[in-house]
Design a protein around this motif. Structure first.
Motif, PDB file in Angstrom:
ATOM      1  N   GLN A  76       0.815  -1.217   0.000  1.00  0.00           N
ATOM      2  CA  GLN A  76       0.000   0.000   0.000  1.00  0.00           C
ATOM      3  C   GLN A  76       0.847   1.265   0.000  1.00  0.00           C
ATOM      4  O   GLN A  76       0.318   2.362   0.067  1.00  0.00           O
ATOM      5  CB  GLN A  76      -0.929  -0.001   1.219  1.00  0.00           C
ATOM      6  N   THR A  77       2.159   1.123  -0.049  1.00  0.00           N
ATOM      7  CA  THR A  77       3.054   2.267   0.014  1.00  0.00           C
ATOM      8  C   THR A  77       4.337   1.947  -0.746  1.00  0.00           C
ATOM      9  O   THR A  77       4.648   0.776  -0.977  1.00  0.00           O
ATOM     10  CB  THR A  77       3.376   2.620   1.487  1.00  0.00           C
ATOM     11  N   PHE A  78       5.074   2.972  -1.149  1.00  0.00           N
ATOM     12  CA  PHE A  78       6.364   2.768  -1.791  1.00  0.00           C
ATOM     13  C   PHE A  78       7.492   2.658  -0.773  1.00  0.00           C
ATOM     14  O   PHE A  78       8.538   2.117  -1.067  1.00  0.00           O
ATOM     15  CB  PHE A  78       6.694   3.924  -2.747  1.00  0.00           C
ATOM     16  N   LEU A  79       7.281   3.216   0.420  1.00  0.00           N
ATOM     17  CA  LEU A  79       8.365   3.231   1.388  1.00  0.00           C
ATOM     18  C   LEU A  79       7.833   3.302   2.810  1.00  0.00           C
ATOM     19  O   LEU A  79       6.723   3.764   3.056  1.00  0.00           O
ATOM     20  CB  LEU A  79       9.296   4.417   1.129  1.00  0.00           C
ATOM     21  N   THR A  80       8.666   2.837   3.721  1.00  0.00           N
ATOM     22  CA  THR A  80       8.410   3.035   5.155  1.00  0.00           C
ATOM     23  C   THR A  80       9.727   3.367   5.830  1.00  0.00           C
ATOM     24  O   THR A  80      10.798   2.933   5.395  1.00  0.00           O
ATOM     25  CB  THR A  80       7.805   1.786   5.834  1.00  0.00           C
ATOM     26  N   VAL A  81       9.623   4.130   6.898  1.00  0.00           N
ATOM     27  CA  VAL A  81      10.736   4.341   7.812  1.00  0.00           C
ATOM     28  C   VAL A  81      10.307   3.657   9.095  1.00  0.00           C
ATOM     29  O   VAL A  81       9.216   3.916   9.612  1.00  0.00           O
ATOM     30  CB  VAL A  81      11.014   5.845   8.054  1.00  0.00           C
ATOM     31  N   GLU A  82      11.152   2.760   9.588  1.00  0.00           N
ATOM     32  CA  GLU A  82      10.786   1.943  10.737  1.00  0.00           C
ATOM     33  C   GLU A  82      11.810   2.086  11.848  1.00  0.00           C
ATOM     34  O   GLU A  82      13.013   2.138  11.591  1.00  0.00           O
ATOM     35  CB  GLU A  82      10.674   0.474  10.322  1.00  0.00           C
ATOM     36  N   LYS A  83      11.316   2.127  13.083  1.00  0.00           N
ATOM     37  CA  LYS A  83      12.174   2.226  14.272  1.00  0.00           C
ATOM     38  C   LYS A  83      12.144   0.894  14.996  1.00  0.00           C
ATOM     39  O   LYS A  83      11.086   0.334  15.243  1.00  0.00           O
ATOM     40  CB  LYS A  83      11.679   3.334  15.197  1.00  0.00           C
ATOM     41  N   TYR A  84      13.330   0.389  15.304  1.00  0.00           N
ATOM     42  CA  TYR A  84      13.416  -0.857  16.067  1.00  0.00           C
ATOM     43  C   TYR A  84      13.002  -0.606  17.513  1.00  0.00           C
ATOM     44  O   TYR A  84      13.397   0.389  18.114  1.00  0.00           O
ATOM     45  CB  TYR A  84      14.834  -1.427  16.028  1.00  0.00           C
ATOM     46  N   ALA A  97       3.310   8.825   2.445  1.00  0.00           N
ATOM     47  CA  ALA A  97       2.320   9.890   2.620  1.00  0.00           C
ATOM     48  C   ALA A  97       2.768  10.919   3.654  1.00  0.00           C
ATOM     49  O   ALA A  97       2.094  11.927   3.859  1.00  0.00           O
ATOM     50  CB  ALA A  97       0.978   9.287   3.042  1.00  0.00           C
ATOM     51  N   SER A  98       3.889  10.687   4.303  1.00  0.00           N
ATOM     52  CA  SER A  98       4.396  11.591   5.347  1.00  0.00           C
ATOM     53  C   SER A  98       5.167  12.750   4.717  1.00  0.00           C
ATOM     54  O   SER A  98       5.874  12.574   3.725  1.00  0.00           O
ATOM     55  CB  SER A  98       5.316  10.831   6.301  1.00  0.00           C
ATOM     56  N   TRP A  99       5.047  13.917   5.332  1.00  0.00           N
ATOM     57  CA  TRP A  99       5.735  15.105   4.840  1.00  0.00           C
ATOM     58  C   TRP A  99       7.250  14.955   4.901  1.00  0.00           C
ATOM     59  O   TRP A  99       7.972  15.578   4.133  1.00  0.00           O
ATOM     60  CB  TRP A  99       5.317  16.341   5.645  1.00  0.00           C
ATOM     61  N   GLU A 100       7.743  14.132   5.803  1.00  0.00           N
ATOM     62  CA  GLU A 100       9.186  14.008   6.012  1.00  0.00           C
ATOM     63  C   GLU A 100       9.879  13.114   4.982  1.00  0.00           C
ATOM     64  O   GLU A 100      11.100  13.034   4.972  1.00  0.00           O
ATOM     65  CB  GLU A 100       9.486  13.437   7.412  1.00  0.00           C
ATOM     66  N   THR A 101       9.110  12.402   4.159  1.00  0.00           N
ATOM     67  CA  THR A 101       9.733  11.469   3.222  1.00  0.00           C
ATOM     68  C   THR A 101       9.623  11.964   1.782  1.00  0.00           C
ATOM     69  O   THR A 101       8.717  12.707   1.427  1.00  0.00           O
ATOM     70  CB  THR A 101       9.084  10.072   3.318  1.00  0.00           C
ATOM     71  N   ARG A 102      10.580  11.514   0.981  1.00  0.00           N
ATOM     72  CA  ARG A 102      10.584  11.799  -0.453  1.00  0.00           C
ATOM     73  C   ARG A 102      10.936  10.505  -1.182  1.00  0.00           C
ATOM     74  O   ARG A 102      11.779   9.744  -0.719  1.00  0.00           O
ATOM     75  CB  ARG A 102      11.628  12.844  -0.834  1.00  0.00           C
ATOM     76  N   PHE A 103      10.307  10.303  -2.338  1.00  0.00           N
ATOM     77  CA  PHE A 103      10.588   9.147  -3.185  1.00  0.00           C
ATOM     78  C   PHE A 103      10.895   9.665  -4.580  1.00  0.00           C
ATOM     79  O   PHE A 103      10.095  10.391  -5.166  1.00  0.00           O
ATOM     80  CB  PHE A 103       9.377   8.201  -3.217  1.00  0.00           C
ATOM     81  N   TYR A 104      12.058   9.308  -5.108  1.00  0.00           N
ATOM     82  CA  TYR A 104      12.455   9.726  -6.449  1.00  0.00           C
ATOM     83  C   TYR A 104      12.773   8.486  -7.275  1.00  0.00           C
ATOM     84  O   TYR A 104      13.535   7.625  -6.836  1.00  0.00           O
ATOM     85  CB  TYR A 104      13.710  10.616  -6.402  1.00  0.00           C
ATOM     86  N   TRP A 105      12.200   8.430  -8.465  1.00  0.00           N
ATOM     87  CA  TRP A 105      12.507   7.346  -9.381  1.00  0.00           C
ATOM     88  C   TRP A 105      13.392   7.903 -10.478  1.00  0.00           C
ATOM     89  O   TRP A 105      13.056   8.903 -11.119  1.00  0.00           O
ATOM     90  CB  TRP A 105      11.224   6.759  -9.976  1.00  0.00           C
ATOM     91  N   HIS A 106      14.528   7.273 -10.711  1.00  0.00           N
ATOM     92  CA  HIS A 106      15.489   7.708 -11.717  1.00  0.00           C
ATOM     93  C   HIS A 106      15.516   6.675 -12.838  1.00  0.00           C
ATOM     94  O   HIS A 106      16.046   5.577 -12.657  1.00  0.00           O
ATOM     95  CB  HIS A 106      16.888   7.845 -11.103  1.00  0.00           C
TER      96      HIS A 106
END
Length: 164
Positions: A76-84, A97-106
């Protein structure tokens, strides 16, 4: 009558042109390819071992065309940031969907591509061990066979976020 016929001829031409253009586009659609010795989701550039709040963590993965994920809802998403967590599990702290993340496809040549994931670490981030995950779908087609879309994921090595 003559104007009507001329209009109909043009319409037929446009329909024929767009039908053949669509067919050509489908036939020539380049499949995704990973570099030799790599697979989709492999980390090309890992995160640094340590970051302070307020800076940007960046990871580059072997990627695939993000349009492939539109038709396939495995993730359901391209990325996640996860904390152990202390219990050896991880908790998702943000996604695409978070303001703190960016996804770039090259997009590269001949179906090769990379995906860059950035996390602009907010001042409110808790110190700890984190990882970045990338989710996607690659389009594969063997000669004389229909194309298939396959899901994949990549995970960065763990990195630490510290306060100032």
């Amino acid at each position: 009558m003559r104007q009507h016929r001329q209009f109909m001829d043009r319409t037929h031409y446009l329909l024929t042109f767009s039908s053949s253009e669509t067919l050509l586009r489908l036939l020539l659609r380049i499949v995704d390819r990973a570099p030799k010795g790599r697979t989709f989701g492999d980390v090309l550039q890992p995160a640094k071992p340590e970051y302070r709040v307020g800076v940007v963590a960046e990871v580059i993965f072997v990627g695939a065309n993000p349009k492939n994920s539109v038709q396939n809802q495995t993730h359901q998403t391209f990325l996640t940031v996860e904390k152990y967590e202390a219990t050896s599990t991880s908790q998702i702290v943000c996604n695409d969907a978070s303001w703190e993340t960016r996804f770039y496809w090259h997009k590269g040549l001949l179906g090769l591509s990379n995906a860059t994931v950035e996390w602009h670490i907010p001042d409110t981030a808790q110190p700890g061990i984190y990882r970045i995950r990338y989710f996607g779908h690659n389009r594969k087609q063997d000669i004389l066979k229909l194309a298939v879309t396959l899901s994949f994921e990549g995970t960065s090595p763990a990195f630490e976020v510290v306060t100032i």
